[in-house]
Design a protein around this motif. Structure first.
Motif, mmCIF file in Angstrom:
data_model
loop_
_atom_site.group_PDB
_atom_site.id
_atom_site.type_symbol
_atom_site.label_atom_id
_atom_site.label_comp_id
_atom_site.label_asym_id
_atom_site.label_seq_id
_atom_site.Cartn_x
_atom_site.Cartn_y
_atom_site.Cartn_z
ATOM 1 N N PRO A 80 0.837 -1.211 0.000
ATOM 2 C CA PRO A 80 0.000 0.000 0.000
ATOM 3 C C PRO A 80 0.864 1.251 0.000
ATOM 4 C CG PRO A 80 0.052 -0.993 2.187
ATOM 5 C CD PRO A 80 0.756 -1.946 1.272
ATOM 6 N N VAL A 81 0.399 2.282 -0.661
ATOM 7 C CA VAL A 81 1.132 3.550 -0.681
ATOM 8 C C VAL A 81 0.229 4.655 -0.146
ATOM 9 C CG1 VAL A 81 2.629 2.898 -2.601
ATOM 10 C CG2 VAL A 81 0.446 3.999 -3.079
ATOM 11 N N SER A 82 0.871 5.714 0.345
ATOM 12 C CA SER A 82 0.159 6.901 0.829
ATOM 13 C C SER A 82 -0.916 6.560 1.849
ATOM 14 C CB SER A 82 -0.458 7.668 -0.345
ATOM 15 O OG SER A 82 -0.698 9.016 -0.005
ATOM 16 N N LEU A 83 -0.512 5.839 2.905
ATOM 17 C CA LEU A 83 -1.461 5.480 3.954
ATOM 18 C C LEU A 83 -2.071 6.705 4.619
ATOM 19 C CD1 LEU A 83 0.456 2.531 5.678
ATOM 20 C CD2 LEU A 83 -1.480 2.382 4.110
ATOM 21 N N ALA A 84 -1.363 7.836 4.552
ATOM 22 C CA ALA A 84 -1.894 9.050 5.181
ATOM 23 C C ALA A 84 -3.207 9.483 4.551
ATOM 24 C CB ALA A 84 -0.872 10.179 5.081
#
Length: 336
Positions: A30-34
């Motif tokens: 996963p990317v950009s969990l923010a």
């Protein structure tokens, strides 16, 4: 949050005879969990990022705080900046020492070395969590390193003038282009590119080297351990330039770039009028180093891995320090 799957990076090397002819890299991490934190206040976002990102959690939390301050048009007070530097130095020291212990496992480190390294790792972790500096453990670490652990002797843990490899280094000079690309296309997070460039990042790159060079990553980490320990022991005198940069990029929008243990991390945040998160785009070091046509692919193409190809390729790929699990497989180029 515990249900979030970390994913993995899969590297497939296609061999012709004893030589790697082609490399394919895929990732399901996963990317950009923010971005899942939209609607939350900044302190809650920072705490969540620290918890979700494990060994580099303080780097993510710092990026949130600095980017949010820039979005609001405010400057963090100097004492707060100083506290963040202590946390980042502790995190870098602990993470680098963990790697060095693994790198030197085959050499059979002495009992005294292992005890000093483990005490210093604990000291680094304590500094990262709470800003508490355990001076005795860090002083003893520097004595041990000075006695026999070699490293490039750059200023501020930076590059030695004698170590000038061909690394295309991702640096603060690239911040404007990277942040603009993040704003324009969310897909840039997954496969970042700069025109005519193949940038890499991480401790070796910060020293002008590539992790593909023998012992480059270990030597760079040793230098940065010295610099991080010096900062923790004397925060007022240790240079800290380049560890964090931040700035405004429009109304209620700000960015931060943090030199984490693994390399340069980017956050671009947009806040609403109440100071809550409206949009977040995060670009981690792994996306540069493990880009499908990035520095690892170049380092492996033409490589002769020897009889145990999977093990040799895994070692070379692991030197680029992915932030999730790494899986390597080998296939025949004739079957590709």
């Amino acid at each position: 949050m515990s249900a979030i799957r970390e994913g993995e990076i899969h590297v497939t090397a296609f061999l012709s005879g004893d030589t790697v002819r082609r490399v394919a890299i895929t990732s399901d991490r996963p990317v950009s969990l923010a971005s899942a934190m939209v609607g939350r206040p900044v302190p809650a976002v920072a705490d969540a990022m620290a918890a979700l990102h494990g060994l580099c959690g303080q780097s993510h939390a710092a990026a949130v705080h600095f980017a949010a301050a820039a979005a609001k048009g405010t400057a963090l007070p100097q004492p707060e900046i100083g506290r963040w530097m202590i946390r980042l130095a502790g995190e870098r020291l602990a993470e680098h020492l963990r790697h060095l212990i693994l790198d030197r496992a085959a050499d059979g480190p002495s009992a005294n070395e292992l005890a000093a390294f483990r005490a210093a790792i604990a000291a680094g972790q304590a500094a990262a969590r709470s800003g508490t500096v355990q001076r005795d453990a860090l002083s003893w670490l520097l004595v041990m390193m000075g006695a026999g652990l070699s490293s490039p002797q750059g200023v501020d843990g930076g590059p030695s003038p004698t170590m000038t490899g061909g690394a295309d280094v991702l640096s603060l000079a690239d911040d404007e282009a990277v942040i603009a690309a993040l704003a324009a296309d969310i897909g840039f997070i997954r496969a970042p590119q700069l025109p005519g460039r193949v940038p890499e990042t991480g401790p070796a790159a910060r020293h002008g080297m590539s992790p593909a060079e023998p012992d480059a990553a270990a030597a760079a980490r040793a230098a940065e351990i010295r610099a991080a320990a010096a900062l923790l022991l004397d925060p007022e005198s240790a240079p800290t330039g380049g560890w964090i940069t931040a700035g405004s990029v429009g109304v209620d929008a700000g960015y931060a770039a943090v030199e984490t243990p693994r390399g340069r991390l980017y956050y671009r945040l947009v806040l609403d009028g109440d100071g809550k998160l409206r949009d977040a785009r995060v670009l981690a070091p792994t996306e540069w180093n493990f880009h499908p046509s990035g520095p690892l692919v170049r380092a492996l193409t033409g490589f002769r891995p020897g009889t145990d190809a999977v093990a040799a390729i895994t070692r070379r790929a692991a030197a680029f320090d992915p932030c999730v699990a790494l899986r390597v497989s080998v296939e025949s180029a004739a079957d590709a």
